[in-house]
Design a protein around this motif. Structure first.
Motif, short mmCIF file in Angstrom:
data_model
loop_
_atom_site.label_atom_id
_atom_site.label_comp_id
_atom_site.label_asym_id
_atom_site.label_seq_id
_atom_site.Cartn_x
_atom_site.Cartn_y
_atom_site.Cartn_z
N ASP A 22 0.85 -1.19 0.00
CA ASP A 22 0.00 0.00 0.00
C ASP A 22 0.88 1.25 0.00
N PRO A 23 0.86 2.07 -1.05
CA PRO A 23 1.71 3.28 -1.08
C PRO A 23 1.36 4.28 0.00
N VAL A 24 0.11 4.23 0.49
CA VAL A 24 -0.27 5.15 1.56
C VAL A 24 0.55 4.90 2.82
N ASN A 25 0.83 3.62 3.10
CA ASN A 25 1.65 3.28 4.25
C ASN A 25 3.07 3.83 4.10
N VAL A 26 3.58 3.81 2.87
CA VAL A 26 4.92 4.34 2.62
C VAL A 26 4.95 5.84 2.88
N ILE A 27 3.95 6.55 2.37
CA ILE A 27 3.89 8.00 2.58
C ILE A 27 3.73 8.33 4.06
N TYR A 28 3.03 7.47 4.78
CA TYR A 28 2.80 7.69 6.20
C TYR A 28 4.04 7.40 7.04
N GLY B 103 8.10 14.48 11.18
CA GLY B 103 9.06 14.11 10.15
C GLY B 103 8.76 14.72 8.80
N SER B 104 7.48 14.75 8.43
CA SER B 104 7.12 15.29 7.11
C SER B 104 7.27 16.79 7.04
N SER B 105 7.19 17.48 8.17
CA SER B 105 7.33 18.94 8.16
C SER B 105 8.75 19.36 8.55
N MET B 106 9.12 19.19 9.81
CA MET B 106 10.42 19.64 10.28
C MET B 106 11.54 18.70 9.87
N GLY B 107 11.26 17.38 9.82
CA GLY B 107 12.30 16.44 9.44
C GLY B 107 12.83 16.71 8.04
N PHE B 108 11.94 16.83 7.07
CA PHE B 108 12.33 17.14 5.70
C PHE B 108 13.07 18.48 5.64
N THR B 109 12.56 19.47 6.37
CA THR B 109 13.14 20.81 6.30
C THR B 109 14.56 20.85 6.84
N VAL B 110 14.76 20.29 8.03
CA VAL B 110 16.07 20.36 8.68
C VAL B 110 17.09 19.43 8.03
N ALA C 60 0.47 16.68 3.95
CA ALA C 60 -0.95 16.71 3.61
C ALA C 60 -1.61 15.38 3.93
N GLN C 61 -0.92 14.28 3.62
CA GLN C 61 -1.50 12.97 3.89
C GLN C 61 -1.68 12.75 5.39
N THR C 62 -0.66 13.14 6.18
CA THR C 62 -0.74 12.95 7.63
C THR C 62 -1.78 13.87 8.26
N ASN D 53 -6.03 8.70 9.50
CA ASN D 53 -6.48 7.33 9.73
C ASN D 53 -6.62 6.53 8.45
N ALA D 54 -6.02 7.05 7.35
CA ALA D 54 -6.15 6.36 6.05
C ALA D 54 -5.07 5.32 5.86
N THR D 55 -4.55 4.76 6.92
CA THR D 55 -3.49 3.78 6.84
C THR D 55 -3.72 2.71 7.88
N SER D 56 -3.15 1.58 7.65
CA SER D 56 -3.31 0.49 8.60
C SER D 56 -2.39 0.62 9.79
N LEU D 57 -1.47 1.59 9.77
CA LEU D 57 -0.59 1.80 10.92
C LEU D 57 -1.39 2.41 12.05
N HIS D 58 -1.05 2.06 13.28
CA HIS D 58 -1.78 2.56 14.43
C HIS D 58 -0.80 3.24 15.38
#
Length: 262
Positions: free
Chosen positions: A13-19, A198-205, A250-252, A257-262
């Motif tokens: 599932d690519p959504v899990n990768v993005i998450y 990670g998606s906001s500050m992680g990518f930036t820093v 945006a995805q996060t 909740n659009a992923t199977s990760l909990h």
């Protein structure tokens, strides 16, 4: 059977990768420790520093991977972001772990709050200085950019605190703590928090700022073969990481909740 059909080591599932990918990027935000590591070496040559960094990263990777796989194999896809939630509340040993985790987070809060507060107050001081400079320019007054009285007014000495400074420090400290508590309570799970950070500050820093700084420093040396390929790589990294940061954030944010990760 620990490695039975229930185990999923590669997701389809690519959504899990993005998450999940932004959580991995948090491993790259500790580059500021390079200076302190180099200063701690007896003979801080480039090769020795590189050896120490690569060895420590490899050891941390092995330990983290072992613990991550071991934690996943307990409940497979039912593993929660906070693995302590997978255990029964009556488990005494796990409760000791919960207690230790709570104490660690409580004692670490001042260390996190202090630099955050100082950075915010410093930003406000610079913003007031910028507004004062614009005001003086509009009035047409030719005053020095920073006078002694102005510096004392905008950036008072920390050795001579006033009641106003104490009130501001207390107010912002309480505001930071309450905002952190509100965010922790409202978040669906710790994995969502790590993914968003990670998606906001992680990518930036870790990627956006270093690549942008490299492009700025060496943009006039494109004809140099030593820098031309690195400049192209830096531009590709800058573009791809900005796109990745926007998509993952945006995805996060919109689909937590659009992923199977909990």
């Amino acid at each position: 059977d620990l490695f039975g059909n229930e185990a999923t080591f590669v997701t389809s599932d690519p959504v899990n990768v993005i998450y999940a990918f932004p959580i991995v990027t948090l491993s790259f935000v500790s580059q500021f420790n390079v200076i302190s590591v180099q200063s701690a070496l007896i003979n801080p040559t480039k090769e020795r520093t590189k050896t120490v960094m690569n060895s420590s990263i490899f050891i941390c990777f092995i330990l983290t991977y072992i613990f991550a796989v071991a934690g996943y194999l307990i409940n497979y896809d039912g593993t929660k972001g906070n693995i302590l939630l997978n255990f029964d509340e009556s488990d005494k040993f796990v409760n000791m772990g919960r207690l230790g985790s709570g104490i660690t987070l409580t004692l670490a809060m001042p260390m996190i709050c202090l630099p955050c507060r100082e950075s915010f107050l410093g930003f406000l001081g610079k913003y007031r200085a910028w507004r004062e400079e614009r005001k003086q320019k509009r009035l047409g007054e030719k005053l020095p950019l920073l006078t002694t009285d102005y510096m004392e007014q905008e950036f008072p000495l920390k050795d001579a605190p006033t009641s106003q400074n104490n009130f501001g420090h207390t107010f912002f400290s309480i505001a930071i703590i309450l905002s952190c508590y509100g965010g922790a309570v409202s978040a669906p799970g710790i994995s969502t928090v790590w993914s968003y950070v990670g998606s906001s500050m992680g990518f930036t820093v870790a990627f956006i700022l270093p690549s942008a700084c490299y492009i700025k420093l060496f943009q006039n040396e494109f004809e140099n073969k030593n820098h031309s390929s690195k400049l192209v790589a830096a531009k590709l990294m800058l573009f791809s990481t900005i796109l990745g940061a926007v998509v993952c954030t945006a995805q996060t944010f919109f689909f937590p909740n659009a992923t199977s990760l909990h």
